[in-house]
Design an enzyme around this catalytic site. Structure first.
Site, short mmCIF file in Angstrom:
data_model
loop_
_atom_site.label_atom_id
_atom_site.label_comp_id
_atom_site.label_asym_id
_atom_site.label_seq_id
_atom_site.Cartn_x
_atom_site.Cartn_y
_atom_site.Cartn_z
N GLY A 165 92.63 -23.04 -18.23
CA GLY A 165 91.40 -22.79 -18.97
C GLY A 165 90.72 -24.01 -19.54
O GLY A 165 89.78 -23.88 -20.33
N GLY A 166 91.17 -25.19 -19.17
CA GLY A 166 90.54 -26.40 -19.68
C GLY A 166 89.08 -26.52 -19.25
O GLY A 166 88.18 -26.72 -20.08
N LYS A 167 88.86 -26.37 -17.95
CA LYS A 167 87.50 -26.51 -17.45
C LYS A 167 86.64 -25.32 -17.88
O LYS A 167 85.46 -25.47 -18.19
CB LYS A 167 87.50 -26.62 -15.93
CG LYS A 167 88.19 -27.87 -15.45
CD LYS A 167 88.14 -27.99 -13.95
CE LYS A 167 89.07 -29.08 -13.47
NZ LYS A 167 90.49 -28.68 -13.53
N ASP A 173 92.04 -16.05 -12.37
CA ASP A 173 93.20 -16.72 -11.78
C ASP A 173 94.10 -15.67 -11.16
O ASP A 173 94.14 -14.53 -11.63
CB ASP A 173 93.96 -17.52 -12.83
CG ASP A 173 94.75 -18.64 -12.18
OD1 ASP A 173 94.27 -19.79 -12.20
OD2 ASP A 173 95.84 -18.37 -11.65
N CYS A 180 92.53 -31.84 -7.13
CA CYS A 180 93.21 -33.03 -7.66
C CYS A 180 94.01 -33.67 -6.54
O CYS A 180 95.10 -34.15 -6.74
CB CYS A 180 94.08 -32.70 -8.86
SG CYS A 180 95.26 -31.41 -8.53
N CYS A 186 89.44 -20.50 -10.14
CA CYS A 186 90.86 -20.77 -10.38
C CYS A 186 90.96 -21.46 -11.73
O CYS A 186 90.95 -22.67 -11.82
CB CYS A 186 91.42 -21.66 -9.28
SG CYS A 186 91.05 -21.04 -7.65
N ALA A 207 93.12 -21.12 -14.65
CA ALA A 207 94.26 -21.44 -15.51
C ALA A 207 94.52 -22.95 -15.51
O ALA A 207 94.42 -23.57 -14.46
CB ALA A 207 95.51 -20.70 -15.03
#
Lengths: 751, 180
Positions: free
Chosen positions: A414-416, A434, A535, A410, A412
């Site tokens: 795309g930070g990780k 995603d 989170c 998952c 989006a």
């Protein structure tokens, strides 16, 4: 050419412009009110009339007041007639204004001791009864000799002990003029006594020393008295508070509510000591919950969840921290630049920043910035990405290696994913997936901006990912969640979440985690690891999901490799999780100044899927289907002729399967879990009529429908119907008595 | 995922050579494995063969992007370079234009570069030559085409356009949805 300018700053001369004091304003004489003229002005006729009327009214009012007072005095006299000693007091009070009375009473209480001593002295001649004096010492005194008291406590040695008590009284009765003299006399006596006691020392002592000793003693006693008084006051306040605490309906302003929150929290902190014995803990918690809901604007359900997770003091801190935004953090793109260079470049643009901490070599915290950080040339050139500090943790736990095949399920925005690619140094292959097509553009944009070339961006439902490709060395599953850890980012969580939402989330998470594990390859030389993160701070979405995965697949928990963070729960309410659950990590806004986060690292040790899983999974699907409304099912049933045919086929097969399935005994742990689910489901069907369309619905069959209808009956306490239902479904599960009893228990709890 | 047709290949490489000249060869013969160009939904992607093999497991419906997108074929069958190709164009570029810090922001909003904003320019750059635009600190900002040769630049007025804007990294923000 020309003189060189001196750019060095000149030393400041005198106070700056702003430091100058503004002179007092000057008004012209016209503006100033002229008092004398105003008084001298003659009143008009009407004005005179009005003034006269006013005067009359005043007089009337005064008369009425006086009458009332007289009445009250009479009443009081009656009341006090029995009490002789209070005669004097009454006389005094006659002169006093009514409003003062309550004050006087209070004073009376506080000065009890001092006053009584005085009263005793006054009434001595009358030989008044001594019972009213509450202090025992005084009784003893008076029985000894009443004269003694008047003589400043003569030289008799017995009085020595009492002198200190006496002084206490004196201090309290501050109006006494004599007290000072008395005190001095006492002190002298005392010092004399001391000298006589310790002769040898006294010879050595200078008069100054004596004086200092005296002072010390006096101070000590003062302190002692002050402390006693303080304690008294505290006790008073507590008792009054308890009565006010519980009228919840009373409308209060926010400040008062906050006060009550702190009060109740203080009581709950040391409950046995502070409690009002007539109130139960539950009552206190109820009040606290309501107050917190109004003060922080949460809905009650979500607040209840939080109260289950945190202790009271932690809860308050968490709520407070959730109101505050976390600091803006950046992650350096190590593919294009180094952190030091980036920091320098940004500082030149007027950004105030610092490294995020010892645990990360790529993170930066921004305190303040003069330019928008999402639009600097450095940002556009892909030197950094704006990313929460907590988002770096799962990637660090994943610890990607070069030349691996990695999946971010998952991804989006795309930070990780970009972090993973940066750690892999653009080698190997990174699959970023995603479901949401709209959000996928962000992934593509970020990848190109940050110069990541080893990626494949896909748009597939993560649940079906194993159909397309598998055999990954590592998988990162940052599952969609309720977002209960990032309340500061999105406040809507506070009010919008219900049990249904949470259930929907963890159902999806369970499917995703199984799918993610299936995509992993246990044979991988370097990996076979799955990192699961959310989170959210709710155990339903974290530990419970992991626990589920541990049972369904051949995986084990391994240390995350993160240095800090709280341990995961091994037990929560009535649920017990696998003991290795403490290898998972939890992060809280109030403890780590990061978003609320959960990270778990799993290792797959065998590609085989445990056999009994099939049976249970089918059941699980049935249960999730129960979430949906009956109406919806019927609709689908009419249309889906294809599914019906399939069902018929399955029915033919089933008798053969039954024998085989009977061999497997289901897990004991599993049962309460399921019960809970079906129970809540049943509840939901009643409460919310919103159907949740899911793929599984399409698999709905006649039988399942029957099952749900019988399920509805079951809610009306017909537990016997369940075994027959199970048989109909073809799932040969032995129904054990404890199961049904467990169900009953749950039901009660829900009620 | 298709190979480029001969015609497409011709158009595509002609465009690339405008910017990086004969360095195009370096894109294809690489020491770290074979790389190739593939076309998907009119867009050209550049990727390693290893990645390609894995990506072919998925159908075009599910694939969004593979490797690096260079640009797209327009309806009139011309090739349009996207800013996403900058990663490969910048290191191999033959002609470069550096712009002053004051003009940086202007260029990033999609404006042409005028003489006043011009910091440096490669010697002997001809007119209408594809160039890479860099900031003074050597950060690639985009690419464009020179409006004047180096010689003409020296004599030009401050407000005269020196380099036409084609693509800049500001597009990552401005047109994120249409990039790929």
């Amino acid at each position: 050419m020309g003189r060189k300018l001196n750019f060095a700053e000149k030393p400041k001369k005198g106070p700056g412009k702003k430091a100058k004091k503004q002179p007092a304003p000057k008004f012209s004489k016209k503006l100033l009110p002229s008092h004398e003229t105003a008084e001298d002005k003659k009143l008009s006729h009407r004005q005179k009339q009005r003034a006269a009327k006013r005067e009359q009214r005043k007089q009337k009012h005064l008369n009425a007041h006086a009458k009332q007072k007289l009445k009250q005095q009479l009443k009081r006299q009656k009341k006090y007639q029995s009490d002789e000693s209070s005669q004097e007091e009454e006389d005094n009070s006659e002169n006093e204004v009514e409003s003062m009375q309550s004050d006087e009473e209070i004073q009376e209480k506080t000065l009890k001791k001092g006053f009584k001593a005085a009263a005793a002295a006054v009434t001595q001649k009358k030989k008044a009864p001594v019972e009213e004096s509450d202090s025992e010492e005084q009784d003893a005194e008076e029985s000894d000799d009443s004269e003694m008291m008047r003589d400043d406590f003569g030289e008799s040695e017995e009085e020595e002990e009492k002198s200190s008590i006496k002084r206490k009284r004196d201090i309290l009765a501050d109006s006494d003029e004599e007290s000072d003299d008395q005190e001095d006399a006492n002190d002298e006596e005392e010092s004399e006594q001391e000298t006589s006691d310790e002769d040898s020392d006294a010879e050595m002592k200078m008069p100054i020393e004596k004086a200092s000793k005296k002072l010390k003693k006096r101070k000590e006693e003062d302190d002692k008295l002050a402390e006693e008084e303080l304690q008294l006051n505290i006790a008073d306040r507590e008792t009054t508070d308890h009565t006010e605490m519980f009228d919840v309906d009373k409308v209060l302003n926010l400040q008062e509510i906050q006060q009550r929150i702190t009060d109740v929290a203080a009581v709950l902190n040391d409950f046995t000591f502070n409690r009002d014995p007539s109130r139960s803990r539950a009552e206190y918690l109820e009040v606290l919950k309501k107050d917190l809901c109004t003060y922080y604007s949460y809905n009650e359900f979500f607040m209840e969840k939080l109260m289950d997770i945190f202790a009271i003091s932690d809860l308050l801190q968490f709520l407070e921290a959730s109101e505050v935004q976390r600091p803006l953090t950046l992650r350096t793109n190590t593919l294009k630049t180094r952190r030091r260079d980036l920091a320098q470049a940004l500082i030149n643009r007027g950004v105030n920043l610092d490294p995020i901490g010892k645990w990360s070599k790529v993170g930066l915290v921004v305190y303040s910035s003069q330019v928008p950080l999402g639009a600097t040339p450095e940002y556009l050139a892909g030197h950094y990405i704006i990313q929460g500090g907590s988002s770096m943790l799962p990637v660090m736990a994943l610890a990607p290696q070069e030349n691996e095949r990695i999946l971010d399920m998952c991804a989006a925005p795309g930070g990780k994913s970009t972090h993973i690619a940066a750690i892999m140094k653009n080698t190997g292959v990174l699959f970023s997936n995603d479901v949401n097509k709209d959000r996928i553009h962000a992934i593509v944009g970020n990848f190109h901006r940050l110069g990541i070339v080893n990626s494949v961006v896909t748009c597939v439902n993560g649940v079906d990912y194993k159909k397309f490709i598998g055999g990954f060395d590592r998988v990162l599953l940052d599952a969609p969640c309720t977002g209960s850890g990032v309340i500061s980012k999105d406040e809507s969580v506070k009010t919008s979440k219900t049990q249904v939402d949470i259930q929907r989330c963890y159902n999806l998470q369970r499917k995703l985690i199984l799918s993610a594990i299936d995509c992993l390859s246990a044979k991988s030389k370097t990996g076979g690891y799955l990192v699961y993160s959310t989170c959210s701070i709710l155990p339903e979405e974290n530990e419970w999901v992991i626990d589920y995965a541990l049972k369904k697949r051949n995986v084990r928990l391994v240390p995350t490799g993160l240095e800090f963070g709280e341990e995961g729960f091994t037990s929560y309410q009535d649920k017990r999780y696998h003991p290795s659950m403490k290898l998972t990590k939890r992060y809280y806004p109030h403890k780590h100044n990061l978003d609320g986060f959960f990270v778990a690292k799993l290792q797959k040790f065998s590609d085989e899927i445990p056999k009994n899983v099939d049976v249970e999974e089918e059941e699980n699907e049935d249960e999730t289907e129960e979430v949906d409304d009956g109406k919806k099912k019927k609709k689908i049933d009419k249309r889906d002729w294809f599914q019906k045919d399939l069902q018929e086929l399955n029915e033919k097969k089933k008798p053969v399967d039954d024998k085989r399935k009977q061999n497997y005994v289901t897990n004991v742990f599993e049962k309460p879990v399921k019960k809970e689910k079906s129970q809540t489901n049943g509840k939901k069907v009643d409460s919310t009529s919103k159907p949740t369309p899911s793929k599984k619905q399409k698999k709905m069959t006649n039988e399942v429908q029957k099952q749900t209808t019988s399920n509805g009956l079951k809610d009306n306490n017909s537990v016997e119907s369940t075994p027959s239902k199970k048989q109909m479904n073809g799932n040969q599960k032995t129904m054990t008595p404890p199961k049904s009893s467990g169900k009953k228990k749950k039901k009660f709890r829900n009620e | 995922m298709k190979r480029l047709s001969d015609e497409q290949t011709k158009i595509f490489f002609e465009k690339l050579t405008k910017y990086i000249g004969s360095n195009v060869k370096l894109l294809l013969d690489r020491p770290d494995g074979t790389y190739c160009f593939r076309e998907m939904k009119n867009r050209v992607y550049y990727m390693s063969e290893r990645i390609l093999k894995l990506a072919e497991n998925l159908s075009e419906d599910h694939l969004i992007a593979v490797g690096t997108c260079f640009g797209k074929f327009t309806k009139s069958n011309k090739f349009l370079l996207h800013i996403t190709a900058l990663n490969y164009l910048a290191p191999y570029a033959q002609y470069k234009v550096w712009i002053k810090e004051s003009a940086e922001q202007q260029f990033l909003y999609g404006n042409h570069v005028n003489k006043a904003g011009l910091g440096r320019i490669t010697e002997n750059t001809p007119q209408h030559q594809g160039v890479i635009v860099l900031s003074m600190s050597d950060i690639p900002l985009g690419f464009g085409v020179t409006a004047k040769s180096t010689q003409d630049c020296k004599l030009a007025d401050p407000l005269v356009t020196v380099c036409f804007h084609q693509a800049d990294i500001g597009e990552y923000l401005r047109s994120e949805d249409t990039l790929v």
